[in-house]
Write a protein that holds these residues in place. Sequence first.
Motif, PDB file in Angstrom:
ATOM      1  N   UNK A 103       1.016  -1.377  -0.161  1.00 54.52           N
ATOM      2  CA  UNK A 103       0.228  -0.401   0.491  1.00 54.52           C
ATOM      3  C   UNK A 103       1.114   1.907   0.183  1.00 54.52           C
ATOM      4  N   UNK A 104       2.202   1.127  -0.600  1.00 49.81           N
ATOM      5  CA  UNK A 104       2.965   2.176  -0.265  1.00 49.81           C
ATOM      6  C   UNK A 104       3.656   2.409  -1.633  1.00 49.81           C
ATOM      7  N   UNK A 105       3.436   4.274  -1.713  1.00 45.72           N
ATOM      8  CA  UNK A 105       3.608   4.503  -3.136  1.00 45.72           C
ATOM      9  C   UNK A 105       5.755   4.732  -3.179  1.00 45.72           C
ATOM     10  N   UNK A 106       6.226   5.216  -2.290  1.00 42.21           N
ATOM     11  CA  UNK A 106       7.649   5.479  -2.298  1.00 42.21           C
ATOM     12  C   UNK A 106       8.912   4.827  -2.638  1.00 42.21           C
ATOM     13  N   UNK A 107       9.734   4.844  -3.768  1.00 39.44           N
ATOM     14  CA  UNK A 107      10.475   4.207  -4.396  1.00 39.44           C
ATOM     15  C   UNK A 107      11.351   4.027  -3.460  1.00 39.44           C
ATOM     16  N   UNK A 108      11.739   3.984  -2.410  1.00 37.97           N
ATOM     17  CA  UNK A 108      12.583   3.321  -0.786  1.00 37.97           C
ATOM     18  C   UNK A 108      12.184   2.772  -0.065  1.00 37.97           C
ATOM     19  N   UNK A 109      11.892   1.846   0.484  1.00 40.29           N
ATOM     20  CA  UNK A 109      11.660   1.497   1.745  1.00 40.29           C
ATOM     21  C   UNK A 109      12.284   1.087   2.424  1.00 40.29           C
ATOM     22  N   UNK A 110      12.424   1.687   3.952  1.00 43.14           N
ATOM     23  CA  UNK A 110      12.994   0.476   5.177  1.00 43.14           C
ATOM     24  C   UNK A 110      12.040   0.120   6.241  1.00 43.14           C
ATOM     25  N   UNK A 111      13.271  -1.229   5.465  1.00 41.67           N
ATOM     26  CA  UNK A 111      12.043  -2.213   6.679  1.00 41.67           C
ATOM     27  C   UNK A 111      13.151  -2.370   8.159  1.00 41.67           C
ATOM     28  N   UNK A 112      13.189  -1.919   9.123  1.00 43.48           N
ATOM     29  CA  UNK A 112      14.097  -2.361  10.353  1.00 43.48           C
ATOM     30  C   UNK A 112      13.269  -3.246  11.382  1.00 43.48           C
ATOM     31  N   UNK A 113      14.122  -4.558  10.977  1.00 39.27           N
ATOM     32  CA  UNK A 113      14.525  -6.250  11.440  1.00 39.27           C
ATOM     33  C   UNK A 113      15.312  -6.412  12.303  1.00 39.27           C
ATOM     34  N   UNK A 114      14.724  -6.471  13.925  1.00 39.74           N
ATOM     35  CA  UNK A 114      16.089  -7.053  14.927  1.00 39.74           C
ATOM     36  C   UNK A 114      16.890  -7.991  14.010  1.00 39.74           C
ATOM     37  N   UNK A 115      15.995  -9.059  14.142  1.00 36.31           N
ATOM     38  CA  UNK A 115      16.820 -10.398  13.966  1.00 36.31           C
ATOM     39  C   UNK A 115      16.701 -11.141  13.089  1.00 36.31           C
ATOM     40  N   UNK A 116      16.315  -9.687  11.584  1.00 35.47           N
ATOM     41  CA  UNK A 116      16.498 -10.574  10.161  1.00 35.47           C
ATOM     42  C   UNK A 116      17.325 -11.149  10.623  1.00 35.47           C
ATOM     43  N   UNK A 117      18.062 -11.984  10.694  1.00 33.04           N
ATOM     44  CA  UNK A 117      19.304 -12.961  10.510  1.00 33.04           C
ATOM     45  C   UNK A 117      19.017 -13.739  10.796  1.00 33.04           C
ATOM     46  N   UNK A 118      18.543 -14.153  11.815  1.00 28.68           N
ATOM     47  CA  UNK A 118      17.665 -15.964  12.738  1.00 28.68           C
ATOM     48  C   UNK A 118      15.859 -15.949  12.191  1.00 28.68           C
ATOM     49  N   UNK A 119      16.001 -14.837  10.644  1.00 25.84           N
ATOM     50  CA  UNK A 119      14.376 -15.021  10.264  1.00 25.84           C
ATOM     51  C   UNK A 119      14.374 -16.189   9.154  1.00 25.84           C
ATOM     52  N   UNK A 120      13.460 -16.950   8.944  1.00 25.98           N
ATOM     53  CA  UNK A 120      13.244 -18.605   8.426  1.00 25.98           C
ATOM     54  C   UNK A 120      11.971 -18.164   7.521  1.00 25.98           C
ATOM     55  N   UNK A 121      11.465 -17.292   7.464  1.00 25.22           N
ATOM     56  CA  UNK A 121      10.481 -16.982   7.135  1.00 25.22           C
ATOM     57  C   UNK A 121      10.884 -16.513   5.728  1.00 25.22           C
ATOM     58  N   UNK A 122      10.812 -15.468   4.748  1.00 22.54           N
ATOM     59  CA  UNK A 122      11.805 -15.029   3.715  1.00 22.54           C
ATOM     60  C   UNK A 122      10.758 -13.826   3.898  1.00 22.54           C
ATOM     61  N   UNK A 123      11.599 -12.763   3.287  1.00 17.41           N
ATOM     62  CA  UNK A 123      11.518 -11.601   3.026  1.00 17.41           C
ATOM     63  C   UNK A 123      12.088 -11.152   1.833  1.00 17.41           C
ATOM     64  N   UNK A 124      11.233  -9.946   0.778  1.00 17.13           N
ATOM     65  CA  UNK A 124      11.885  -9.749  -0.852  1.00 17.13           C
ATOM     66  C   UNK A 124      12.599  -7.944   0.277  1.00 17.13           C
ATOM     67  N   UNK A 125      13.989  -8.306  -0.656  1.00 17.99           N
ATOM     68  CA  UNK A 125      15.379  -7.378  -0.227  1.00 17.99           C
ATOM     69  C   UNK A 125      15.732  -7.009  -1.020  1.00 17.99           C
ATOM     70  N   UNK A 126      16.302  -5.707  -1.268  1.00 21.26           N
ATOM     71  CA  UNK A 126      17.364  -5.571  -2.151  1.00 21.26           C
ATOM     72  C   UNK A 126      19.283  -5.137  -1.282  1.00 21.26           C
ATOM     73  N   UNK A 127      18.661  -4.447  -0.202  1.00 22.79           N
ATOM     74  CA  UNK A 127      20.032  -4.940   0.414  1.00 22.79           C
ATOM     75  C   UNK A 127      19.799  -4.635   1.876  1.00 22.79           C
ATOM     76  N   UNK A 128      20.906  -5.045   2.905  1.00 24.67           N
ATOM     77  CA  UNK A 128      20.828  -5.043   4.350  1.00 24.67           C
ATOM     78  C   UNK A 128      22.059  -4.623   4.591  1.00 24.67           C
ATOM     79  N   UNK A 129      20.959  -3.290   4.898  1.00 24.69           N
ATOM     80  CA  UNK A 129      21.993  -2.277   6.411  1.00 24.69           C
ATOM     81  C   UNK A 129      22.668  -3.068   7.849  1.00 24.69           C
TER      82      UNK A 129
END
Length: 198
Positions: A103-129
């Motif tokens: 529902x977001x029209x922004x061209x750049x979206x940041x997703x703050x996820x503390x446990x990103x590297x522990x997640x077994x469920x996939x999420x689409x992303x372009x970069x990890x900061x």
Amino acid sequence: MSQNRIIITGSIASGKSTLANLLRQMGYRVIDADKVNSKLLEKDGLNYRAIKESGLFDLAFEEDRLDKKKLAQLIFSDKDKMDAINNLTHRNIISTIEQKIETCKDQIIFIEIALFFSMKEPIKYDQVWLVDANRDLQIQRLMKRDKISYAYALKKIESQAKRKEMIDRSDFVFDNSYDLDNLKKQLLEKLKEVEKNR
């Protein structure tokens, strides 16, 4: 033009939220996975029900009220319980984040996820900061922020993915061992590169 999805992650008390707040102040859209989960943990929310119905975390409930501090103590002292809660909740968190992005029209979206590297469920992303900081500084920040002992702060930090693994799997690493101005300078330089490559 397709959206550019950038994950912001890092171990506890590294400064992820500080970086995310800087981005918000600059007008960027940041989705906070912890806030998404907090909503899902409200009474009768998807994650509240999943945790309650599992029967694994009864000590964290007082009748129908979920005590998040008790829940944290349970999962940070038992790796099996940590894995169990991740399996119960991560799919719902990712699904809700995906709905917000759609529902977001922004061209750049940041997703703050503390446990990103522990997640077994996939999420689409372009970069990890990754936001990184000196270990002793992290422990001091965590003790002060959560008013907890050194031993508990260390346990919380060590329960997460290992630092070397996080660095190896990230596209960019911010060093947040210094002051806010230093972090902001690193961020502005990185954003120039991102905007240029859009």
